[in-house]
Design a protein around this motif. Sequence first.
Motif, mmCIF file in Angstrom:
data_model
loop_
_atom_site.group_PDB
_atom_site.id
_atom_site.type_symbol
_atom_site.label_atom_id
_atom_site.label_comp_id
_atom_site.label_asym_id
_atom_site.label_seq_id
_atom_site.Cartn_x
_atom_site.Cartn_y
_atom_site.Cartn_z
ATOM 1 N N PHE A 44 -20.571 -26.249 -71.153
ATOM 2 C CA PHE A 44 -19.494 -26.435 -70.175
ATOM 3 C C PHE A 44 -18.428 -27.410 -70.664
ATOM 4 O O PHE A 44 -17.439 -27.636 -69.951
ATOM 5 C CB PHE A 44 -20.067 -26.899 -68.840
ATOM 6 N N GLU A 45 -18.607 -27.972 -71.860
ATOM 7 C CA GLU A 45 -17.552 -28.776 -72.471
ATOM 8 C C GLU A 45 -16.651 -27.950 -73.375
ATOM 9 O O GLU A 45 -15.601 -28.424 -73.807
ATOM 10 C CB GLU A 45 -18.150 -29.942 -73.268
ATOM 11 N N VAL A 46 -17.055 -26.733 -73.682
ATOM 12 C CA VAL A 46 -16.236 -25.849 -74.512
ATOM 13 C C VAL A 46 -15.006 -25.436 -73.710
ATOM 14 O O VAL A 46 -15.143 -24.934 -72.576
ATOM 15 C CB VAL A 46 -17.042 -24.613 -74.948
ATOM 16 N N GLU A 51 -12.284 -23.014 -68.936
ATOM 17 C CA GLU A 51 -11.184 -22.194 -68.412
ATOM 18 C C GLU A 51 -11.706 -20.964 -67.691
ATOM 19 O O GLU A 51 -11.168 -20.558 -66.658
ATOM 20 C CB GLU A 51 -10.279 -21.789 -69.576
ATOM 21 N N ALA A 52 -12.776 -20.361 -68.233
ATOM 22 C CA ALA A 52 -13.342 -19.178 -67.586
ATOM 23 C C ALA A 52 -13.932 -19.530 -66.221
ATOM 24 O O ALA A 52 -13.749 -18.791 -65.243
ATOM 25 C CB ALA A 52 -14.407 -18.557 -68.483
ATOM 26 N N VAL A 53 -14.634 -20.671 -66.138
ATOM 27 C CA VAL A 53 -15.205 -21.100 -64.854
ATOM 28 C C VAL A 53 -14.094 -21.413 -63.852
ATOM 29 O O VAL A 53 -14.158 -21.012 -62.681
ATOM 30 C CB VAL A 53 -16.116 -22.323 -65.062
ATOM 31 N N ASP A 54 -13.054 -22.123 -64.310
ATOM 32 C CA ASP A 54 -11.947 -22.453 -63.417
ATOM 33 C C ASP A 54 -11.232 -21.192 -62.932
ATOM 34 O O ASP A 54 -10.764 -21.136 -61.786
ATOM 35 C CB ASP A 54 -10.941 -23.367 -64.133
ATOM 36 N N ALA A 55 -11.148 -20.180 -63.804
ATOM 37 C CA ALA A 55 -10.485 -18.936 -63.416
ATOM 38 C C ALA A 55 -11.257 -18.204 -62.324
ATOM 39 O O ALA A 55 -10.667 -17.513 -61.487
ATOM 40 C CB ALA A 55 -10.319 -18.027 -64.635
ATOM 41 N N VAL A 56 -12.579 -18.376 -62.325
ATOM 42 C CA VAL A 56 -13.410 -17.685 -61.330
ATOM 43 C C VAL A 56 -13.427 -18.423 -59.996
ATOM 44 O O VAL A 56 -13.244 -17.814 -58.923
ATOM 45 C CB VAL A 56 -14.850 -17.514 -61.861
ATOM 46 N N VAL A 57 -13.631 -19.738 -60.015
ATOM 47 C CA VAL A 57 -13.820 -20.491 -58.769
ATOM 48 C C VAL A 57 -12.617 -21.360 -58.407
ATOM 49 O O VAL A 57 -12.576 -21.919 -57.300
ATOM 50 C CB VAL A 57 -15.073 -21.383 -58.850
ATOM 51 N N GLU A 60 -9.475 -26.541 -58.777
ATOM 52 C CA GLU A 60 -9.638 -27.640 -57.826
ATOM 53 C C GLU A 60 -11.096 -27.859 -57.426
ATOM 54 O O GLU A 60 -11.471 -28.933 -56.943
ATOM 55 C CB GLU A 60 -8.787 -27.377 -56.578
ATOM 56 N N VAL A 61 -11.939 -26.867 -57.625
ATOM 57 C CA VAL A 61 -13.360 -27.010 -57.275
ATOM 58 C C VAL A 61 -14.089 -27.913 -58.275
ATOM 59 O O VAL A 61 -15.076 -28.564 -57.938
ATOM 60 C CB VAL A 61 -14.034 -25.616 -57.222
ATOM 61 N N ARG A 62 -13.618 -27.955 -59.514
ATOM 62 C CA ARG A 62 -14.206 -28.788 -60.573
ATOM 63 C C ARG A 62 -15.690 -28.461 -60.775
ATOM 64 O O ARG A 62 -16.533 -29.348 -60.879
ATOM 65 C CB ARG A 62 -14.046 -30.269 -60.232
ATOM 66 N N LEU A 63 -15.986 -27.171 -60.834
ATOM 67 C CA LEU A 63 -17.382 -26.748 -60.943
ATOM 68 C C LEU A 63 -17.956 -27.041 -62.333
ATOM 69 O O LEU A 63 -19.125 -27.413 -62.451
ATOM 70 C CB LEU A 63 -17.498 -25.253 -60.634
ATOM 71 N N ALA A 64 -17.162 -26.855 -63.389
ATOM 72 C CA ALA A 64 -17.674 -27.065 -64.750
ATOM 73 C C ALA A 64 -18.184 -28.500 -64.951
ATOM 74 O O ALA A 64 -19.290 -28.691 -65.475
ATOM 75 C CB ALA A 64 -16.606 -26.712 -65.786
#
Length: 396
Positions: A44-46, A51-57, A60-64
């Motif tokens: 999740f530091e890659v 970017e892929a996680v942010d694109a999905v959720v 602003e959620v800061r899920l990664a």
Amino acid sequence: MSTSAIIAGALWMVALWRLPSIRHSHKQRSLALTLVALAAAMTFEVPQVKEAVDAVVGAEVRLAPLLKQLLGVTSAAYLLDFVIAVVRPQGLARRTRLIAAGVTLPFMLIFYALANWMPGGPVRLGEGRGALFPVLYMTVFTLYIGIAMVVSTWLFLGGIRHSRTLLGKAGLGFLGLGTLLGSLYAFQRIAFVTIQLSSGTEYPDLMNLLSTTLKQATVLSVAVGVCLPPLSVATEYVAAWFTLRKLRPLWVQLTEAAPYVVLATSVRRSRVPFRLERCVIEIEDACLALREYVSADTYTSAQQFVLPQAGNAQNADAVIEACWLRVAVQSARNRERLRGVEYPPLGVTGRDKVSELSWLRDVARAYLFSPIASEFARTELPSNIQAQGDSEGSLT
């Protein structure tokens, strides 16, 4: 390719390599889960993954960051469990460790959900009722990581003296270095947050540089430390294979003369260390049995024959042993055991494992290749056989 991607890829290789051992034992399971959790956290530091996680959720959620830090706590918990299983197999504060991990993860989720995150970093105070929750979140996360790393460092470094191999010691040393760097990572995070909250002064670039450097150095040290002990096992396996090859011809010679010392149970060829141990036992049992075919006089004759011709004392002792063994092997094929005589001493008696293997290798080399041992057997055997014939004649 970014540094974080390279580190994550290397960690996944190590994790997948160790994953099959998850079913072997408690400590192997803890180690495998440590590596899987650590590899997932570093993934999740890659940048592409974030970017892929942010694109999905949504960014602003800061899920990664949340997933990365939850996995970091999980890997720290399993690493602590692993080092305790290795260094303190009797256990250490198991209930306390379970409670600590069981409290840390839910609190992190709660504080993360309630936090009023602001741009610029996880410890920036926001406004309103959620202003303090980012600090509480980072406090819980950092304290758990810091305490787990300090305890792990103490245990890893303290366990170095108990390791019996050089690579094992080096592995524990690298693991201890990794957890020490992890402790420094936690302490510097605490220091920067304290400075920021008390004085309002921020050092974002320095904090990010130190955090990234310490985190990556921690991961690499742990990965190297995990890889070294298996290399030690592989090294011991290869050394056992070579030693078995050197001792096998001697085993064949001695067990042909004393076949009753060979154990009946078969052993798979891949179990080289066990086969070596069994070979050593059967060689020593054969030597013990073959002593009954020669007297101490033969041993004395071997000393008198070898010492003027041999070099160093260790080699001379091995050649003397090979001399009377050669006579005993031939005598076992030609006559009965001797009764009422003193038998030769065994040179292997009173040795530890390392010196025992070294001694047997020397004896095997002398038995098979020493011209002195061959010459002694040729000169000694006729008189032994004649003496046996005279003894049998006097009995009739």
